[in-house]
Design a protein around this motif. Sequence first.
Motif, PDB file in Angstrom:
ATOM      1  N   UNK A 165       0.624  -1.189  -0.037  1.00 42.02           N
ATOM      2  CA  UNK A 165      -0.061  -0.067   0.038  1.00 42.02           C
ATOM      3  C   UNK A 165       0.859   1.326  -0.163  1.00 42.02           C
ATOM      4  N   UNK A 166       0.455   2.300  -0.892  1.00 40.38           N
ATOM      5  CA  UNK A 166       0.936   3.702  -0.689  1.00 40.38           C
ATOM      6  C   UNK A 166      -0.128   4.394   0.059  1.00 40.38           C
ATOM      7  N   UNK A 167       0.489   5.642   0.183  1.00 36.86           N
ATOM      8  CA  UNK A 167      -0.433   6.522   1.096  1.00 36.86           C
ATOM      9  C   UNK A 167      -1.672   7.014   0.413  1.00 36.86           C
ATOM     10  N   UNK A 168      -2.746   6.016   0.096  1.00 37.02           N
ATOM     11  CA  UNK A 168      -3.720   6.451  -0.546  1.00 37.02           C
ATOM     12  C   UNK A 168      -4.966   6.488   0.136  1.00 37.02           C
ATOM     13  N   UNK A 169      -5.687   7.545   0.269  1.00 36.01           N
ATOM     14  CA  UNK A 169      -6.842   7.770   1.057  1.00 36.01           C
ATOM     15  C   UNK A 169      -7.882   6.869   0.535  1.00 36.01           C
ATOM     16  N   UNK A 170      -8.357   5.958   1.440  1.00 40.89           N
ATOM     17  CA  UNK A 170      -9.417   5.011   0.926  1.00 40.89           C
ATOM     18  C   UNK A 170     -10.935   5.720   0.372  1.00 40.89           C
ATOM     19  N   UNK A 171     -11.212   6.965   1.178  1.00 45.64           N
ATOM     20  CA  UNK A 171     -12.344   7.491   0.597  1.00 45.64           C
ATOM     21  C   UNK A 171     -12.134   8.199  -0.685  1.00 45.64           C
TER      22      UNK A 171
END
Length: 129
Positions: A34-40
């Motif tokens: 995972x990278x720093x991606x916001x799931x929303x």
Amino acid sequence: MADTHAVETDDAPSNDNPYSQGVRAGDTLYVSGYGPVDPDTGEPVDGDVEAQTDQVLDNIAAVVADAGGDGLADVVKITVYLTDLEDYERVNEAYGARFGAEPPARVCVEVSRLPDDVRVELDATAYLG
């Protein structure tokens, strides 16, 4: 594959690529990188490498929790991918703040590039026994 199943949660980012967020094999959970991606939003979070590391760990914790675990407390190994080893100490600060006195085993490598040109990515293995 006997006794394996994919883990999917809305609390961690997903995409159309051909991989699972995690795969549980018996009592072991393998969490995808995972990278720093916001799931929303589906977008990388703004901020420094510490903020990015926090988001990555939130994503991993969400997959572990969805698989029936206790978030980061069940993680036994992590691989850290950095695009610049100059970020190593700053990632350690954010990472260390999230784990107790017995952090998981870990590998850290520098890579030439990560998706979306983020600075950090982590994958994890958790024990859910």
